[in-house]
Design a protein around this motif. Structure first.
Motif, PDB file in Angstrom:
ATOM      1  N   ALA A  89      35.223  46.244  37.974  1.00  0.00           N
ATOM      2  CA  ALA A  89      34.073  45.789  38.762  1.00  0.00           C
ATOM      3  C   ALA A  89      34.520  45.202  40.095  1.00  0.00           C
ATOM      4  CB  ALA A  89      33.272  44.761  37.967  1.00  0.00           C
ATOM      5  N   LEU A  90      35.615  44.443  40.081  1.00  0.00           N
ATOM      6  CA  LEU A  90      36.148  43.877  41.318  1.00  0.00           C
ATOM      7  C   LEU A  90      36.582  44.980  42.270  1.00  0.00           C
ATOM      8  CD1 LEU A  90      37.079  41.366  42.912  1.00  0.00           C
ATOM      9  CD2 LEU A  90      39.252  41.488  41.669  1.00  0.00           C
ATOM     10  N   ALA A  91      37.224  46.009  41.725  1.00  0.00           N
ATOM     11  CA  ALA A  91      37.637  47.139  42.557  1.00  0.00           C
ATOM     12  C   ALA A  91      36.424  47.824  43.177  1.00  0.00           C
ATOM     13  CB  ALA A  91      38.435  48.129  41.718  1.00  0.00           C
ATOM     14  N   GLY A  92      35.354  47.971  42.385  1.00  0.00           N
ATOM     15  CA  GLY A  92      34.142  48.585  42.921  1.00  0.00           C
ATOM     16  C   GLY A  92      33.533  47.774  44.047  1.00  0.00           C
ATOM     17  N   GLU A  93      33.492  46.456  43.892  1.00  0.00           N
ATOM     18  CA  GLU A  93      32.971  45.594  44.948  1.00  0.00           C
ATOM     19  C   GLU A  93      33.843  45.687  46.199  1.00  0.00           C
ATOM     20  OE1 GLU A  93      29.938  43.292  44.702  1.00  0.00           O
ATOM     21  OE2 GLU A  93      29.869  45.184  43.611  1.00  0.00           O
ATOM     22  N   ALA A  94      35.149  45.664  46.007  1.00  0.00           N
ATOM     23  CA  ALA A  94      36.067  45.724  47.146  1.00  0.00           C
ATOM     24  C   ALA A  94      35.896  47.018  47.931  1.00  0.00           C
ATOM     25  CB  ALA A  94      37.502  45.578  46.656  1.00  0.00           C
ATOM     26  N   ARG A  95      35.877  48.125  47.244  1.00  0.00           N
ATOM     27  CA  ARG A  95      35.793  49.424  47.930  1.00  0.00           C
ATOM     28  C   ARG A  95      34.429  49.619  48.568  1.00  0.00           C
ATOM     29  NH1 ARG A  95      39.116  51.637  42.842  1.00  0.00           N
ATOM     30  NH2 ARG A  95      41.211  51.399  43.718  1.00  0.00           N
ATOM     31  N   ARG A  96      33.382  49.086  47.937  1.00  0.00           N
ATOM     32  CA  ARG A  96      32.045  49.141  48.535  1.00  0.00           C
ATOM     33  C   ARG A  96      32.008  48.388  49.862  1.00  0.00           C
ATOM     34  NH1 ARG A  96      27.816  45.784  48.567  1.00  0.00           N
ATOM     35  NH2 ARG A  96      28.785  44.321  47.105  1.00  0.00           N
ATOM     36  N   LEU A  97      32.822  47.351  49.980  1.00  0.00           N
ATOM     37  CA  LEU A  97      32.872  46.555  51.209  1.00  0.00           C
ATOM     38  C   LEU A  97      33.914  47.071  52.203  1.00  0.00           C
ATOM     39  CD1 LEU A  97      32.587  42.990  49.604  1.00  0.00           C
ATOM     40  CD2 LEU A  97      30.771  44.376  50.627  1.00  0.00           C
ATOM     41  N   GLY A  98      34.546  48.196  51.880  1.00  0.00           N
ATOM     42  CA  GLY A  98      35.519  48.781  52.802  1.00  0.00           C
ATOM     43  C   GLY A  98      36.893  48.147  52.728  1.00  0.00           C
ATOM     44  N   LEU A  99      37.230  47.519  51.596  1.00  0.00           N
ATOM     45  CA  LEU A  99      38.519  46.857  51.414  1.00  0.00           C
ATOM     46  C   LEU A  99      39.361  47.686  50.446  1.00  0.00           C
ATOM     47  CD1 LEU A  99      37.053  43.276  50.853  1.00  0.00           C
ATOM     48  CD2 LEU A  99      37.798  44.275  53.036  1.00  0.00           C
ATOM     49  N   ASP A 100      40.669  47.583  50.543  1.00  0.00           N
ATOM     50  CA  ASP A 100      41.517  48.327  49.616  1.00  0.00           C
ATOM     51  C   ASP A 100      41.806  47.483  48.377  1.00  0.00           C
ATOM     52  OD1 ASP A 100      44.310  46.954  50.046  1.00  0.00           O
ATOM     53  OD2 ASP A 100      43.671  47.466  52.082  1.00  0.00           O
ATOM     54  N   PHE A 101      42.210  48.163  47.302  1.00  0.00           N
ATOM     55  CA  PHE A 101      42.389  47.501  46.009  1.00  0.00           C
ATOM     56  C   PHE A 101      43.606  48.075  45.302  1.00  0.00           C
ATOM     57  CE2 PHE A 101      41.771  47.080  41.453  1.00  0.00           C
ATOM     58  CZ  PHE A 101      41.347  45.754  41.314  1.00  0.00           C
ATOM     59  N   ALA A 102      44.358  47.183  44.683  1.00  0.00           N
ATOM     60  CA  ALA A 102      45.506  47.618  43.885  1.00  0.00           C
ATOM     61  C   ALA A 102      45.547  46.818  42.594  1.00  0.00           C
ATOM     62  CB  ALA A 102      46.813  47.430  44.660  1.00  0.00           C
ATOM     63  N   ASP A 103      45.803  47.493  41.486  1.00  0.00           N
ATOM     64  CA  ASP A 103      45.854  46.866  40.164  1.00  0.00           C
ATOM     65  C   ASP A 103      47.305  46.794  39.703  1.00  0.00           C
ATOM     66  OD1 ASP A 103      45.626  46.044  37.545  1.00  0.00           O
ATOM     67  OD2 ASP A 103      43.998  47.416  37.045  1.00  0.00           O
ATOM     68  N   HIS A 104      47.797  45.570  39.522  1.00  0.00           N
ATOM     69  CA  HIS A 104      49.163  45.357  39.056  1.00  0.00           C
ATOM     70  C   HIS A 104      49.175  44.737  37.658  1.00  0.00           C
ATOM     71  CE1 HIS A 104      51.109  46.223  42.993  1.00  0.00           C
ATOM     72  NE2 HIS A 104      49.942  45.777  43.476  1.00  0.00           N
ATOM     73  N   GLY A 105      48.225  45.110  36.834  1.00  0.00           N
ATOM     74  CA  GLY A 105      48.196  44.592  35.475  1.00  0.00           C
ATOM     75  C   GLY A 105      47.476  43.266  35.392  1.00  0.00           C
ATOM     76  N   CYS A 106      48.236  42.182  35.374  1.00  0.00           N
ATOM     77  CA  CYS A 106      47.626  40.849  35.314  1.00  0.00           C
ATOM     78  C   CYS A 106      47.219  40.344  36.690  1.00  0.00           C
ATOM     79  CB  CYS A 106      48.594  39.848  34.667  1.00  0.00           C
ATOM     80  SG  CYS A 106      48.817  40.131  32.902  1.00  0.00           S
ATOM     81  N   VAL A 107      47.596  41.060  37.730  1.00  0.00           N
ATOM     82  CA  VAL A 107      47.269  40.656  39.103  1.00  0.00           C
ATOM     83  C   VAL A 107      46.572  41.808  39.812  1.00  0.00           C
ATOM     84  CG1 VAL A 107      48.153  39.827  41.315  1.00  0.00           C
ATOM     85  CG2 VAL A 107      49.289  39.145  39.186  1.00  0.00           C
ATOM     86  N   ALA A 108      45.421  41.532  40.403  1.00  0.00           N
ATOM     87  CA  ALA A 108      44.729  42.497  41.247  1.00  0.00           C
ATOM     88  C   ALA A 108      44.821  42.014  42.692  1.00  0.00           C
ATOM     89  CB  ALA A 108      43.277  42.641  40.828  1.00  0.00           C
ATOM     90  N   ILE A 109      44.955  42.960  43.634  1.00  0.00           N
ATOM     91  CA  ILE A 109      45.077  42.608  45.046  1.00  0.00           C
ATOM     92  C   ILE A 109      44.019  43.354  45.845  1.00  0.00           C
ATOM     93  CG2 ILE A 109      46.568  42.522  47.071  1.00  0.00           C
ATOM     94  CD1 ILE A 109      48.976  42.602  45.207  1.00  0.00           C
ATOM     95  N   VAL A 110      43.196  42.599  46.562  1.00  0.00           N
ATOM     96  CA  VAL A 110      42.217  43.160  47.484  1.00  0.00           C
ATOM     97  C   VAL A 110      42.752  42.942  48.897  1.00  0.00           C
ATOM     98  CG1 VAL A 110      39.842  43.071  48.318  1.00  0.00           C
ATOM     99  CG2 VAL A 110      40.338  42.641  45.898  1.00  0.00           C
ATOM    100  N   GLY A 111      42.782  44.002  49.717  1.00  0.00           N
ATOM    101  CA  GLY A 111      43.411  43.883  51.025  1.00  0.00           C
ATOM    102  C   GLY A 111      42.541  44.325  52.172  1.00  0.00           C
TER     103      GLY A 111
END
Length: 515
Positions: A89-111
């Motif tokens: 869901a966080l990835a969907g929100e990020a990409r909807r806002l034009g931000l990049d997203f990476a999933d590192h398991g226990c850590v997610a990064i929005v850029g």
């Protein structure tokens, strides 16, 4: 120190470099920090964020709190299905806002953006346990109506509110196409409330931003955190000796989890009398903020106590039902057996204070970080007896060895006068102080501009954040100073006003630090 850190340090203003040197030499309370007010572009972006996204940020918060991201026993955070769904869901929100997203398991990064130099924002997506029966609506549904102006849900303040505001702060910078020389990254860790080990491994392997801001504490800016610790004692499960006259305590329980001031406790008084009930009622009635219920079960009296839950780093914000119930029962000496021994221990060694004043010589304080807090949080039945957990938040000023020795001495003295404890456990964490934060003038300036507070100063807190794992990190919000922090409580909320204020300040900080 790597080359990127050297570049960052060279950018520190001379005044701040002096402040850092003073802090290192004399402690942060002696250090004056300059304040840099935000520029026109940062202010414009902040106003745009609050105007354009005042409703959207609430809607995104509603999506984030709908996931029950309490840690699941024996399930690693990267394998937890609810955590995986939250990250999706966080990835969907990020990409909807034009931000990049990476999933590192226990850590997610929005850029947002590119660049070797980076600004990090640190938050967590997991939450503390919750008792749904204490909420007007589900704690995993954003309650916008029960209390005017408040948004109630588990995680609303700690830490999903900050995540939602950070997303729209980044979106606002993107909308205005602000020229940024640094990449902005939002780090969302999924086990802050339960297990720091995965994050500790991550920060050793992943190249981190040169400057970081944690969104998990208080304003104006947090540069010191007390060490988290605990004392656990188990009173043996024994009945009063044969021939013991008078009533005795047959059961005592309370609390929910270790980092919450307990609002529930219960005791069973065996062989009670109406006169004894009257004494307990009278003593309990003198306690501010407490409610009691009394129920007879034959000749036994059940006493149920209701206090106010709070974050255990701020015991003064709650009313501790365990400590208060023990005090209400202090109308006579109790046989030193089982739960009675535990009640005696609480009254003689802990009391209703917050600072360990009755526990031997352990009490102390630091001029900047304040006093050590010492609060009973959970009583549980376990093999061998009743286990009491006492939460400690300790400042600088004593070594861990000294405090441990003082605790052991106090326990030995009590056992000599009462009963031998079945088990003793101790965990003494270290306090943390940040003396090298080049972003500090910017944080203080943004806070001053948007709140009208003149000459803000860094503060210390009792809680522990992930700041201590990231380079040059300090915390910035989301809670205002001199207000009750509701995270970890059974009445967690953030006001709409505060959410929008945070949105403006986070936007301005990002604009300034990444320009």
């Amino acid at each position: 120190m790597n080359e990127n850190n050297r570049k960052t340090l060279r950018a520190v203003p001379a005044a701040l470099a002096l402040a850092c040197a003073l802090a290192a030499a004399f402690g942060p309370a002696r250090a004056a920090v300059p304040v840099d007010m935000p520029g026109d572009a940062a202010v414009k972006a902040a106003k745009h964020a609050a105007t354009a996204y005042r409703d959207d940020v609430v809607d995104t918060l509603a999506k984030l709190v709908s996931f029950n991201t309490v840690a699941a026993k024996d399930v690693p955070c990267e394998q937890n299905p609810t955590h995986i769904a939250f990250k999706k869901a966080l990835a969907g929100e990020a990409r909807r806002l034009g931000l990049d997203f990476a999933d590192h398991g226990c850590v997610a990064i929005v850029g947002l953006g590119q660049g070797e130099q980076r600004v990090g924002l640190i938050a967590h997506g997991d939450v503390q346990p919750v008792d749904p029966s204490k909420w007007k609506k589900s704690p995993f549904e954003l309650d916008r109506t029960s209390e005017a102006g408040r948004l109630l849900a588990r995680g609303a303040e700690d830490d999903k509110g900050p995540i939602a505001t950070a997303l729209y702060a980044m979106k606002s910078l993107k909308d205005l196409q602000l020229p940024l020389s640094k990449r902005i990254e939002l780090y969302v860790y999924m086990a802050e409330e339960s297990d720091w080990a995965p994050l500790e491994r991550f920060v050793k392997e992943y190249p981190l931003p040169q400057v970081n801001v944690t969104l998990d504490a208080e304003y104006p800016a947090v540069t010191a955190e007390k060490g988290y610790g605990s004392v656990a004692v188990t009173v043996p499960a024994t009945a009063p000796a044969a021939g013991t006259d008078g009533p005795w305590i047959g059961a005592f329980k309370g609390g929910f989890f270790e980092s919450q001031i307990p609002e529930d406790a219960q005791a069973l008084v065996m062989g009670a009398t109406p006169a004894l009930e009257a004494q307990i009622r009278q003593r309990g009635a003198k306690q501010a903020g407490m409610r009691y219920e009394f129920a007879w079960q034959g000749q036994d009296l059940r006493v149920t106590a209701k206090g106010v839950s709070a974050h255990s780093s701020k015991p003064e914000d709650g009313v501790n039902a365990i400590a208060m119930l023990a005090d209400a029962l202090a109308v006579r000496p109790w046989p030193d057996a089982g739960a009675g021994a535990l009640v005696n221990f609480l009254n003689e060694m802990v009391g209703t204070g917050y600072y360990g004043e009755k526990f031997g010589s352990i009490a102390y304080r630091d001029a900047f970080m304040g006093p050590m807090t010492f609060a009973p949080t959970v009583i549980r039945e376990q093999a061998g007896g009743l286990a009491l957990s006492i939460n400690i938040r300790r400042p600088q000023g004593k070594t861990g060895e000294q405090l441990s020795n003082e605790i052991n001495a106090a326990l030995a003295q009590w056992q000599g006068a009462h009963v031998q404890l079945a088990k003793i456990g101790m965990d003494i964490g270290d306090p943390w102080v940040q003396t090298d934060a080049p972003q500090l003038p910017t944080l203080l300036g943004v806070f001053s501009y948007f709140t009208g507070v003149k000459d803000p100063k860094p503060v210390a807190i009792g809680g522990g954040t992930n700041s201590r794992l990231f380079p040059h990190a300090v915390s910035f919000g989301p809670a205002m100073p001199h207000t009750v922090y509701t995270g970890h409580s059974e009445h967690e909320f953030i006001t709409v006003k505060q959410l929008l204020l945070n949105l403006q300040m986070y936007t301005a900080v990002m604009a300034e630090l990444a320009k």
